[in-house]
Scaffold this active site. Structure first.
Site, PDB file in Angstrom:
ATOM      1  N   TYR A 150       0.836  -1.208   0.000  1.00 27.45           N
ATOM      2  CA  TYR A 150       0.000   0.000   0.000  1.00 27.45           C
ATOM      3  C   TYR A 150       0.870   1.258   0.000  1.00 27.45           C
ATOM      4  CZ  TYR A 150      -3.343   3.394   2.019  1.00 27.45           C
ATOM      5  OH  TYR A 150      -4.137   4.487   2.275  1.00 27.45           O
ATOM      6  N   LYS A 154       1.052   4.180  -2.719  1.00 27.01           N
ATOM      7  CA  LYS A 154       0.717   5.575  -2.387  1.00 27.01           C
ATOM      8  C   LYS A 154       1.899   6.510  -2.661  1.00 27.01           C
ATOM      9  CE  LYS A 154      -3.591   5.263  -1.054  1.00 27.01           C
ATOM     10  NZ  LYS A 154      -4.640   5.786  -1.956  1.00 27.01           N
TER      11      LYS A 154
HETATM   12  N1  LIG Z   1      -9.405   6.168   5.994  1.00 24.16           N
HETATM   13  C1  LIG Z   1      -8.137   6.524   6.213  1.00 24.16           C
HETATM   14  O1  LIG Z   1      -7.687   6.626   7.364  1.00 24.16           O
HETATM   15  C2  LIG Z   1      -7.217   6.828   5.055  1.00 24.16           C
HETATM   16  C3  LIG Z   1      -5.944   7.329   5.332  1.00 24.16           C
HETATM   17  C4  LIG Z   1      -5.085   7.624   4.286  1.00 24.16           C
HETATM   18  C5  LIG Z   1      -5.507   7.437   2.986  1.00 24.16           C
HETATM   19  N2  LIG Z   1      -6.750   6.946   2.736  1.00 24.16           N
HETATM   20  C6  LIG Z   1      -7.133   6.752   1.337  1.00 24.16           C
HETATM   21  O2  LIG Z   1      -8.353   7.417   1.104  1.00 24.16           O
HETATM   22  C7  LIG Z   1      -9.071   6.721   0.086  1.00 24.16           C
HETATM   23  C8  LIG Z   1     -10.468   6.384   0.582  1.00 24.16           C
HETATM   24  O3  LIG Z   1     -10.348   5.573   1.718  1.00 24.16           O
HETATM   25  P1  LIG Z   1     -11.570   5.317   2.722  1.00 24.16           P
HETATM   26  O4  LIG Z   1     -10.964   5.115   4.048  1.00 24.16           O
HETATM   27  O5  LIG Z   1     -12.618   6.323   2.518  1.00 24.16           O
HETATM   28  O6  LIG Z   1     -12.026   3.873   2.195  1.00 24.16           O
HETATM   29  P2  LIG Z   1     -13.455   3.135   2.243  1.00 24.16           P
HETATM   30  O7  LIG Z   1     -13.137   1.691   2.249  1.00 24.16           O
HETATM   31  O8  LIG Z   1     -14.318   3.706   3.303  1.00 24.16           O
HETATM   32  O9  LIG Z   1     -14.064   3.533   0.825  1.00 24.16           O
HETATM   33  C9  LIG Z   1     -13.373   3.209  -0.356  1.00 24.16           C
HETATM   34  C10 LIG Z   1     -14.346   3.131  -1.516  1.00 24.16           C
HETATM   35  O10 LIG Z   1     -13.585   2.775  -2.670  1.00 24.16           O
HETATM   36  C11 LIG Z   1     -14.280   1.753  -3.366  1.00 24.16           C
HETATM   37  N3  LIG Z   1     -13.327   0.921  -4.107  1.00 24.16           N
HETATM   38  C12 LIG Z   1     -12.392   0.076  -3.585  1.00 24.16           C
HETATM   39  N4  LIG Z   1     -11.754  -0.547  -4.575  1.00 24.16           N
HETATM   40  C13 LIG Z   1     -12.300  -0.120  -5.733  1.00 24.16           C
HETATM   41  C14 LIG Z   1     -12.072  -0.436  -7.097  1.00 24.16           C
HETATM   42  N5  LIG Z   1     -11.175  -1.361  -7.466  1.00 24.16           N
HETATM   43  N6  LIG Z   1     -12.798   0.208  -8.033  1.00 24.16           N
HETATM   44  C15 LIG Z   1     -13.732   1.112  -7.683  1.00 24.16           C
HETATM   45  N7  LIG Z   1     -14.011   1.432  -6.411  1.00 24.16           N
HETATM   46  C16 LIG Z   1     -13.294   0.818  -5.447  1.00 24.16           C
HETATM   47  C17 LIG Z   1     -14.988   0.944  -2.292  1.00 24.16           C
HETATM   48  O11 LIG Z   1     -16.073   0.192  -2.828  1.00 24.16           O
HETATM   49  C18 LIG Z   1     -15.422   2.042  -1.323  1.00 24.16           C
HETATM   50  O12 LIG Z   1     -16.694   2.559  -1.641  1.00 24.16           O
HETATM   51  C19 LIG Z   1      -8.235   5.485  -0.271  1.00 24.16           C
HETATM   52  O13 LIG Z   1      -7.449   5.758  -1.410  1.00 24.16           O
HETATM   53  C20 LIG Z   1      -7.359   5.312   0.945  1.00 24.16           C
HETATM   54  O14 LIG Z   1      -6.180   4.639   0.657  1.00 24.16           O
HETATM   55  C21 LIG Z   1      -7.618   6.629   3.739  1.00 24.16           C
END
Ligand SMILES: NC(=O)c1ccc[n+]([C@@H]2O[C@H](COP(=O)([O-])OP(=O)(O)OC[C@H]3O[C@@H](n4cnc5c(N)ncnc54)[C@H](O)[C@@H]3O)[C@@H](O)[C@H]2O)c1
Length: 244
Positions: A150, A154
């Protein structure tokens, strides 16, 4: 602030993407709620109403993504904003990581951003304007156990942001990146214990958990006119965890 702007938000059925879709709609944008979870995407679009369209597409499937771009142009005639948010973060020890798990991670989190950006940028180039915001992670700066695949993906997103900004600047297309910290999404409860949640606070400067809307607000800044002088930047939104 985003009145009548057309925004595609990937991974918008849940978490940060969902919050961004709802917030952009509040700011007057027309929103394409793209997700592999079609039911979830339709649910979010229905909450917004006529200004939204749900599209079921997987970031690994270029044909479906191209169809999503075409459907957006058919419905809203233009694309002003792309938020590359879709991502997954399954944990796996580095020593046990398989080739398949590694490749799938890069395919969704890094190549998905490349694919969607390339498809959308082709239209932004013709418009001579556009804003792309890529979602990376603060884990790139900090490292994170069990997330080698991951964190590598990123880091790739930050590199891609910088080169896209250089090349697409010729067409007045802005490309920036956000590195969220630990955001308290609904799905977090499946992999973060209450104790770990409290631990996140001890790492941050701010004494509250970050909410999805905290990231959505910075997306709006980078997608709107207030950031017109910025491109190629990585904005850390982590409550003061990594202080670079
Ligand atoms: N939540 C955190 O603490 C955090 C921290 C740093 C970065 N991020 C990044 O933020 C972004 C969103 O994360 P989140 O926590 O809201 O995640 P989440 O799991 O709540 O939501 C992610 C969404 O992406 C969709 N998704 C996953 N794989 C997919 C694919 N192959 N094609 C289309 N849709 C897809 C899922 O169905 C889901 O609706 C991600 O890129 C994650 O890496 C999150």
């Amino acid at each position: 602030m985003l009145n009548d702007k057309v925004a595609i938000i990937t991974g918008a059925a849940a978490g940060i993407g969902e919050a961004t879709a709802l917030f952009f709609a509040e700011l007057g944008a027309k929103v394409v709620v793209l997700d592999r979870d079609g039911v979830g995407a339709r649910h979010v679009a229905a909450r917004i109403g006529d200004a939204a369209m749900a599209v079921e597409a997987d970031m690994r499937d270029r044909t479906r993504l191209a169809a999503a771009v075409e459907a957006t142009l058919e419905r809203f005639s233009r694309i002003d904003i792309l938020i590359n948010n879709a991502g997954v973060y399954p944990r796996m020890p580095f020593l046990e990581l398989t080739e398949e798990q590694w490749s799938d991670m890069q395919d969704v989190n890094l190549a998905g951003t490349f694919r969607m950006s390339q498809l959308v940028a082709a239209h932004m180039v013709k418009q001579k304007t556009g804003k792309i915001v890529n979602i990376s992670s603060v884990t790139f700066f900090l490292g994170a156990r069990l997330l080698s695949h991951y964190v590598a993906a990123k880091g790739g997103v930050i590199g891609l942001t910088r080169v896209m900004a250089k090349e697409l600047g010729d067409y007045n297309i802005h490309v920036n990146c956000i590195t969220p910290g630990a955001v308290q999404t609904a799905s977090e409860k499946f992999f973060v214990t209450e104790e770990q949640s409290r631990e996140f606070l001890t790492m941050q400067s701010l004494r509250r958990r970050l909410q999805p809307v905290d990231i959505a607000r910075v997306c709006a800044f980078l997608a709107g006119p207030l950031s017109d002088g910025m491109t190629g930047q990585t904005v850390n939104v982590d409550g003061g965890w990594a202080l670079y």
